[in-house]
Write an enzyme that holds these catalytic residues in place. Structure first.
Site, short mmCIF file in Angstrom:
data_model
loop_
_atom_site.label_atom_id
_atom_site.label_comp_id
_atom_site.label_asym_id
_atom_site.label_seq_id
_atom_site.Cartn_x
_atom_site.Cartn_y
_atom_site.Cartn_z
N ASN A 109 -22.44 -46.52 -47.13
CA ASN A 109 -23.13 -45.55 -46.54
C ASN A 109 -22.93 -44.43 -47.44
O ASN A 109 -21.82 -44.04 -47.96
CB ASN A 109 -23.25 -45.10 -44.99
CG ASN A 109 -22.02 -44.04 -45.02
OD1 ASN A 109 -22.17 -42.83 -45.25
ND2 ASN A 109 -20.77 -44.43 -44.69
N PHE A 113 -23.69 -36.34 -44.71
CA PHE A 113 -23.34 -35.40 -43.56
C PHE A 113 -24.70 -34.77 -43.02
O PHE A 113 -25.00 -33.54 -42.85
CB PHE A 113 -22.66 -34.12 -43.92
CG PHE A 113 -20.85 -34.24 -44.00
CD1 PHE A 113 -20.46 -35.50 -43.65
CD2 PHE A 113 -20.10 -33.36 -44.52
CE1 PHE A 113 -19.10 -35.71 -43.82
CE2 PHE A 113 -18.90 -33.70 -44.88
CZ PHE A 113 -18.44 -34.76 -44.32
N SER A 170 -14.89 -37.74 -46.64
CA SER A 170 -16.12 -38.42 -46.87
C SER A 170 -16.42 -38.47 -48.36
O SER A 170 -16.42 -37.35 -48.96
CB SER A 170 -17.21 -37.80 -46.23
OG SER A 170 -17.02 -37.90 -44.62
N ASN A 172 -19.36 -38.68 -49.85
CA ASN A 172 -20.48 -38.32 -50.06
C ASN A 172 -20.90 -37.05 -50.20
O ASN A 172 -22.02 -36.36 -50.29
CB ASN A 172 -21.64 -38.94 -49.05
CG ASN A 172 -21.28 -40.41 -48.95
OD1 ASN A 172 -21.39 -40.88 -50.02
ND2 ASN A 172 -21.12 -40.87 -47.86
N THR A 173 -19.80 -35.89 -50.09
CA THR A 173 -19.99 -34.39 -50.42
C THR A 173 -19.20 -34.05 -51.63
O THR A 173 -18.12 -34.36 -51.31
CB THR A 173 -19.64 -33.74 -49.11
OG1 THR A 173 -20.61 -34.07 -47.91
CG2 THR A 173 -19.85 -32.13 -49.30
N LYS A 209 -8.45 -36.12 -41.38
CA LYS A 209 -8.82 -37.28 -41.76
C LYS A 209 -8.67 -37.57 -43.05
O LYS A 209 -9.56 -36.99 -44.02
CB LYS A 209 -10.26 -37.65 -41.16
CG LYS A 209 -10.87 -39.21 -41.31
CD LYS A 209 -11.94 -39.34 -40.60
CE LYS A 209 -12.56 -40.81 -40.64
NZ LYS A 209 -13.80 -41.07 -39.96
N ASN A 238 -10.92 -43.05 -43.85
CA ASN A 238 -12.54 -42.86 -43.98
C ASN A 238 -13.06 -43.98 -44.96
O ASN A 238 -11.77 -44.93 -45.02
CB ASN A 238 -12.77 -41.66 -44.76
CG ASN A 238 -14.14 -41.11 -44.15
OD1 ASN A 238 -15.13 -41.76 -44.31
ND2 ASN A 238 -14.13 -39.63 -43.91
#
Ligand SMILES: Cc1cc2nc3c(=O)[nH]c(=O)nc-3n(C[C@H](O)[C@H](O)[C@H](O)COP(=O)(O)O)c2cc1C
Length: 349
Positions: A109, A113, A170, A172-173, A209, A238
């Site tokens: 994925n 967010f 994460s 993706n940021t 996390k 993660n």
């Protein structure tokens, strides 16, 4: 008839994000599974003063907007972590951004967010009933002051969350994972702790996390920050940006975070290292690639007080949770443990 079991084979044929949205709709409208059996006393645990009927939770990203935590608790999850929620609403990355890799037991994925932002999430959490609900917080893509934004979100959520998670992992940021470095993490955790103390007399437990793609120095630094600043927990881990295990699915070349079976070894090894580096003093939530009761048990033996899952649920459907809960009790008994708490970190003793 159990609606969710009947419909799951159809969902699997839809685009994965659409299937997810339909699942949320179904849960919101009362079509979710209900766990009817009494909860198993062997699986019960009290941690941070909270009662966990069992150690298996659903990880962040499934109920990003705090819409279905009650139905998920009724389905039998021991706890639910909602979010990641960012201060302001955000659409996330362009679609498609979620891919099934069933041959590999994995998902990729790059959601970025997508979420409703703090206000609606706070409104929904205000109508909570029982059960343990944690909230995972992040920052918007265009954030200019990460410490300020995490502190703002934490302060506003403190009266409503059973625990709070600073998500700095994460993939993706842009720039987010750099907050795992020692000085950035120390500054961030300190600022959030202050915001929590200013907001409520008794702040909820604060967890961080982490990503599975850290260097050993990063891991040591995080353990050090966690112990010196008195973090109440770590979530390990993660999704991974690594592709160390060869994948076979057609979507294997997609960018983003990889989760599910290929993440199991890496995230469990990291969990075991973090447990050792923190000397078993800080509760760890183990997540990454849990597909069976034995996987959950292995994480617990490696040092996880609680576990979470996401990908296997999306790939295997609603029969997975009862299988894991039933299997876990049997594995504990077979090894001579009376309760799940007795097995935490057993692999290291
Ligand atoms: C579609 C998707 C969205 C996710 N969104 C988030 C998120 O918003 N925040 C977060 O901390 N983790 C997020 N995750 C990561 C999961 O919470 C979990 O850490 C990871 O998927 C590993 O567990 P699993 O192998 O059981 O899926 C997401 C995972 C997936 C598959």
């Amino acid at each position: 008839m159990d609606f969710s079991r009947a419909v799951f084979p159809l969902l699997r044929r839809l685009d994965p994000e659409r299937a997810h949205n339909l699942t949320i709709w179904a849960l919101r409208n009362g079509f979710g599974p209900e766990r009817e059996v009494e909860s198993d006393p062997r699986l019960h645990q009290t941690l941070w003063g909270l009662d966990f009927p069992n150690p298996v939770g659903i990880s962040a990203g499934f109920d990003k907007n705090a819409e279905v935590f009650d139905p998920l608790l009724r389905a039998g999850f021991g706890f639910v972590e909602v979010g990641t929620v960012t201060p302001r609403p955000q659409v996330g990355n362009p679609k498609p951004r979620l891919f099934r890799l069933p041959e590999d037991g994995a998902l990729i994925n790059r959601m970025g967010f997508n979420n409703d932002g703090l206000d609606p999430v706070i409104a929904r959490l205000s109508n909570r009933r029982g059960g343990v609900v944690g909230v995972n917080i992040g920052i918007n893509k265009d954030c200019t002051d990460a410490e300020r934004d995490y502190a703002l979100a934490a302060g506003r959520l403190a009266p409503l969350a059973d625990y709070l998670v600073i998500n700095v992992s994460s993939p993706n940021t842009p720039g987010l994972r750099a907050l795992q470095s020692k000085s950035a993490l120390r500054g961030l955790v300190g600022r959030v702790q202050t915001a929590l103390r200013d907001s409520v007399p008794k702040p909820p437990p604060l967890l961080v996390k982490i990503a599975p793609d850290l260097t050993i120095e990063d891991e040591r630094d995080i353990a050090d920050v966690a112990m010196t600043l008195g973090l109440q927990g770590l979530i390990v881990s993660n999704t991974t940006i690594g592709r160390t295990i060869p994948l076979v699915s057609p979507y294997r070349g997609e960018g983003g975070g990889l989760s599910g079976r290929p993440l199991f070894e890496q995230s469990t090894a990291l969990l075991a290292r973090m447990y050792r580096m923190t000397e078993g003093t800080i509760p760890i939530i183990g997540v990454g690639g849990i597909c069976t009761a034995r996987d959950a048990y292995e994480k617990i033996r490696a040092g996880a007080s609680l576990v979470q899952l996401y990908s296997a649920l999306a790939l295997q459907g609603p029969t997975l949770l009862p299988e894991i809960l039933d299997g876990l009790g049997d594995l504990l008994t077979a090894d001579g443990f009376d309760t799940v708490g007795d097995a935490v970190g057993a692999a290291r003793r």
